[in-house]
Each structure stands twice: as C-alpha cells, then as structure tokens.
Design an enzyme around this catalytic site. Structure first.
Site, PDB file in Angstrom:
ATOM      1  N   CYS A  80      10.657 -25.133   1.651  1.00 38.60           N
ATOM      2  CA  CYS A  80      10.009 -24.859   2.936  1.00 38.60           C
ATOM      3  C   CYS A  80       8.491 -24.730   2.789  1.00 38.60           C
ATOM      4  O   CYS A  80       7.724 -25.252   3.601  1.00 38.60           O
ATOM      5  CB  CYS A  80      10.562 -23.585   3.560  1.00 38.60           C
ATOM      6  SG  CYS A  80      12.253 -23.708   4.158  1.00 38.60           S
ATOM      7  N   CYS A 178      -1.243  13.433   0.928  1.00 40.39           N
ATOM      8  CA  CYS A 178      -1.916  12.394   0.139  1.00 40.39           C
ATOM      9  C   CYS A 178      -3.435  12.570   0.210  1.00 40.39           C
ATOM     10  O   CYS A 178      -4.149  12.406  -0.776  1.00 40.39           O
ATOM     11  CB  CYS A 178      -1.561  11.011   0.673  1.00 40.39           C
ATOM     12  SG  CYS A 178       0.187  10.690   0.906  1.00 40.39           S
ATOM     13  N   HIS A 182      -6.601  12.164  -2.543  1.00 43.66           N
ATOM     14  CA  HIS A 182      -7.241  10.849  -2.545  1.00 43.66           C
ATOM     15  C   HIS A 182      -8.399  10.711  -1.570  1.00 43.66           C
ATOM     16  O   HIS A 182      -9.156   9.742  -1.667  1.00 43.66           O
ATOM     17  CB  HIS A 182      -6.183   9.776  -2.293  1.00 43.66           C
ATOM     18  CG  HIS A 182      -5.099   9.781  -3.321  1.00 43.66           C
ATOM     19  ND1 HIS A 182      -5.329   9.498  -4.655  1.00 43.66           N
ATOM     20  CD2 HIS A 182      -3.766  10.069  -3.226  1.00 43.66           C
ATOM     21  CE1 HIS A 182      -4.200   9.579  -5.329  1.00 43.66           C
ATOM     22  NE2 HIS A 182      -3.236   9.938  -4.504  1.00 43.66           N
ATOM     23  N   CYS A 223       4.537   9.920  -6.440  1.00 43.55           N
ATOM     24  CA  CYS A 223       3.594  10.932  -5.946  1.00 43.55           C
ATOM     25  C   CYS A 223       4.347  12.026  -5.190  1.00 43.55           C
ATOM     26  O   CYS A 223       4.031  13.216  -5.326  1.00 43.55           O
ATOM     27  CB  CYS A 223       2.564  10.293  -5.026  1.00 43.55           C
ATOM     28  SG  CYS A 223       1.210   9.492  -5.897  1.00 43.55           S
TER      29      CYS A 223
END
Length: 262
Positions: A80, A178, A182, A223
């Site tokens: 494809c 997070c 960060h 994490c």
C-alpha cells in the site's frame, strides 16, 4: 501567649512559603530542549552514529517487516505504502493523530496495529513486542530531523486538554505530578541522573537502563511506578492523551528516532 488564630496564620504562611516554589510553571517555548542536550558526549555520540546506535537493529528488523507479507490477505505494508522513505516521511511528527472511525486519537503503534487488522487481516502486535517496536521505529525514523507538529488538528483539542490535565495532576504516594519534575526542576539531578524536560523526541528509543528499545508508554508507566502511582495499562486512553500533550509540548523540536538515552 500567642492566640490560636495567630498560630494558625503563621502556620499558613509557612505552608505557603513551602508550597509556592513547588507550583508548576510551564517551560517557555524558546527554552524547550530535547533530552539529547542533557546527555554525556559519549551517549550523544552513540545516538549520532547509526553504526553504533543499538536502536538501528530494531529499525532494520522493521524494514524487513515492512516488506513482509502477512495476514489473511497476504499483504505487506509496502504493497500500500511503497517506499517508506517517501510515503512515511513526516508521519511520525504528527502522531498521536485523530482516527475518525474511533473518534479519538491513536498513537503510531496503534495506527500500525489498526492497519494490520483493517488492511492485512492480521492480528495486532502486542505492546512492547519486538515486532511492534521495530515497525514503529522504522516508520518513525523516516521523519528523523523533521519538526514535531502533533496536535494541530482541531479535533484533538479536547484530548490535548485531558493530557495536559494529567501532566499537571498530582498522584501516587509521593503526590507528584509530571510537571513537578519536568517543568519545575529540569536541569537538576535526582540520584545522580539529570532531570530532563520530558520532551518525547526520539521514541521508540534505546534506553541503556533497559538494554532494549522501548516505547513512550513504557517510560510513562515507569515514571508512574516511581512516584508510587498505579500505572495505566498499555494503550489506555489516559496514556494516549498524555503522549499527545507531550508531543504538542515538543512542537518544533526535531524527531530523533531511534534516540539513545541513559
């Protein structure tokens, strides 16, 4: 003797003084940096040299799989999409992308599996399996050096918002989000390792700690385990939305797949 209100007020001031530095502030666009810039020269050199980059072993496997007939229809990806260096160039820079049939975003790994099921009548490959990582790395490598452009589709806006909310949300026994590592503490060190900005520029990537290639979902789950939170299952909508937000956050940075990290 100080009154209770005075003591309570002092306590609130002390608490505020502790909490304020922990409040999340997103990194300005001009200061956003790939994890590559935090690595030692030796690790950077390993990533730079395709003959030394262990992630290229998966890319070579992925190229073979690209040309391999499979499934009830006995078709190959190449039947494809033909030459991947042309047809797949820029594709990884736009993922996760919106799937109109599912009415939600899908990651590049999920797109590969959807293509297998829909167009080859082949079973989906298991998350973190060598074949799925290899095909994903091969496709993503065709975009190496191109700027990440994920999240531009207006249909993705509510899912980006959900990913952002999860990025900011505190969770686990350590009560971290997070963003606390960060956004607030990048360029510092934790247990001798550099805290990076969590820019997902090179996935799937080879991590020296793993001695293997791994997906972004594997890293996100690690994490979550590290902050003593229950990780989401592979392919869970929450992980897809978080990956989508991270890719929009990295917009403008170049794709590095297959990257190498400590």
């Amino acid at each position: 003797m100080r009154s209770f209100p005075a003591i309570a007020g002092a306590a609130l001031l002390v608490t505020a003084a502790i909490v304020v530095p922990l409040l999340a502030t997103e990194i300005p666009q001009g200061q956003r940096r790939s994890g590559y810039s935090f690595m030692t020269p030796d690790t950077q050199a390993m990533q730079n040299d395709d003959t030394a980059n262990p992630g290229m072993l998966w890319v070579l496997d992925g190229e073979a799989l690209w040309n391999n007939n499979t499934g009830a229809l006995n078709k190959a990806c190449a039947d494809c999409h033909h030459d991947a260096s042309a047809s797949m160039r820029g594709v990884a820079a736009h993922y996760p992308a919106f799937d109109p049939t599912l009415e939600r975003p899908v990651t590049l790994e999920q797109r590969i599996n959807l293509c297998r099921v829909r167009h080859q009548q082949a079973p989906p490959l298991a998350y973190e399996s060598r074949d799925l990582l290899a095909l994903t790395a091969f496709v993503a490598r065709q975009s190496r050096g191109l700027a990440i452009e994920a999240g531009a589709d207006p249909q993705l806006a509510p899912f980006v918002a959900k990913g952002h909310e999860l990025f900011m949300h505190r969770q686990g026994q350590l009560n971290f989000g997070c963003t606390n590592c960060h956004d607030d503490n990048w360029d510092k060190h934790l247990a001798g390792s550099a805290i990076t900005q969590a820019q997902p520029t090179g996935y799937p990537l080879y991590r020296l700690e793993w001695q293997s290639l791994g997906s972004l979902e594997r890293r996100l789950r690690a994490c979550m385990t590290g902050i003593r939170a229950q990780p989401y299952d592979y392919g869970a909508p929450e992980l897809v939305e978080l990956e989508l937000y991270l890719m929009t956050r990295a917009r403008g940075l170049p794709v590095e797949t297959p990257a190498v990290r400590p």
